[in-house]
Design an enzyme around this catalytic site. Sequence first.
Site, short mmCIF file in Angstrom:
data_model
loop_
_atom_site.label_atom_id
_atom_site.label_comp_id
_atom_site.label_asym_id
_atom_site.label_seq_id
_atom_site.Cartn_x
_atom_site.Cartn_y
_atom_site.Cartn_z
N ILE A 51 0.72 -1.18 -0.10
CA ILE A 51 -0.08 0.06 -0.02
C ILE A 51 0.96 1.16 0.01
O ILE A 51 1.46 1.54 1.07
CB ILE A 51 -0.87 -0.06 1.27
N ASP A 141 7.84 0.10 2.31
CA ASP A 141 8.06 -0.41 0.89
C ASP A 141 9.60 -0.29 0.49
O ASP A 141 9.95 -1.08 -0.18
CB ASP A 141 7.00 0.68 0.01
C1 LIG Z 1 9.23 7.97 1.09
C2 LIG Z 1 7.95 6.94 1.05
C3 LIG Z 1 6.58 7.99 0.65
C4 LIG Z 1 7.90 6.16 -0.66
O1 LIG Z 1 6.92 5.64 -0.79
C5 LIG Z 1 7.60 5.95 1.95
O2 LIG Z 1 8.64 5.00 2.18
C6 LIG Z 1 7.62 6.65 3.48
O3 LIG Z 1 6.73 7.16 3.72
N1 LIG Z 1 8.75 6.47 4.17
C7 LIG Z 1 8.85 7.12 5.35
C8 LIG Z 1 10.20 7.87 5.64
C9 LIG Z 1 11.59 7.22 5.62
O4 LIG Z 1 11.41 6.06 4.61
O5 LIG Z 1 12.35 7.54 6.03
K LIG Z 2 5.81 2.53 -4.54
#
Ligand SMILES: CC(C)(CO)[C@@H](O)C(=O)NCCC(=O)O
Ligand SMILES: [K+]
Length: 298
Positions: A51, A141
Amino acid sequence: MGEDPNAWNNKHGHLQYDKSMAKTVMTNDINQFRQVGMTEHNSTEVLIIDIGNTRAKWAVVENQTVGRRGVMPTDDLLATLPEILEESDAPVSWSCVIPDLADLLSNALLKSGRQAWRLTCHDAPGLSFTTYPKPEQIGHDRIANAIGAQALVGSPAAVIDIGTAMTFDLVTMQYGFIGGIIAPGLAMMTDYLQEKVSLLPELPPENLTLGPRIGRSTIEAMSVGCTRGYLGMIQTLLEGVREEFSELGEDEPTVILTGGATRGFIREALSEYRAEPDLTLLGLAEAQLRRLASSKSG
Ligand SMILES: CC(C)(CO)[C@@H](O)C(=O)NCCC(=O)O
Ligand SMILES: [K+]
Ligand SMILES: Nc1ncnc2c1ncn2[C@@H]1O[C@H](COP(=O)(O)OP(=O)(O)OP(=O)(O)O)[C@@H](O)[C@H]1O
């Protein structure tokens, strides 16, 4: 305090990476995935749900091959869940980068009685975060991408994923996931220009092509910014990543493109790199296979 991926591989006997094979087997992405390093199992079906901020994807993955699949706006996920669960009786391996929705989905899965595993840094078998100060911040993800990259090409690897945001997800031999980069997704750039500047028209990202280097109309000028400019950002970021890997004593990372980076002008401009549109799904499937493997080997 995850395990070193190589230690994990040695202990469990999976993910033997063969670089020569990775370079020569270029027929079918899924076969490639199986041949270079996917964990081997007897017919192990997994139901994947990934998601993102814009779209949710589900897929039935069996023997590391993506079968039935679907995609929907993220807002429709909860209402669609019963239908998705009917697609397969298999355990669910899922990730969600929207915390409130993740809580709701978690409850819905619990109620459904289905075996379900959420990918988090606390349950990311085979991927360590030894040098990352707060791994709980990492989008799940991105963890899936990192595990997918380990399985597909081994470490070191650099995943470039363009979705709502663009991420670089970086996996080393020595330290597992060392970090990455978060930048605007392509649509953020095109949409935001149009939204904030009254004289600028709409510019759908899928219509972008590499044209002239200087725009001689408004749309052309925007197009140069959003194509050549965007590619320039990617190249500069990649250069920095390569330097850092070299300073860490790592080999040159294998670059894998996924999401919007596997399409259109970005794909064309970065054609020297591998594209794996299903990397996140395959990483989620691999995480589940590793859980099963470690529970069997006790
Ligand atoms: C950067 C996204 C939006 C890519 O889907 C997601 O991995 C996310 O919300 N990450 C949180 C912040 C981080 O990965 O450090
Ligand atoms: K993605
Ligand atoms: N031709 C193209 N070249 C490059 N990027 C593109 C192209 N067409 C679409 N995109 C971008 O790719 C992104 C879509 O990729 P993907 O399907 O992986 O993401 P998503 O599922 O929409 O996002 P999320 O996973 O964050 O919900 C969009 O932001 C879009 O702007």
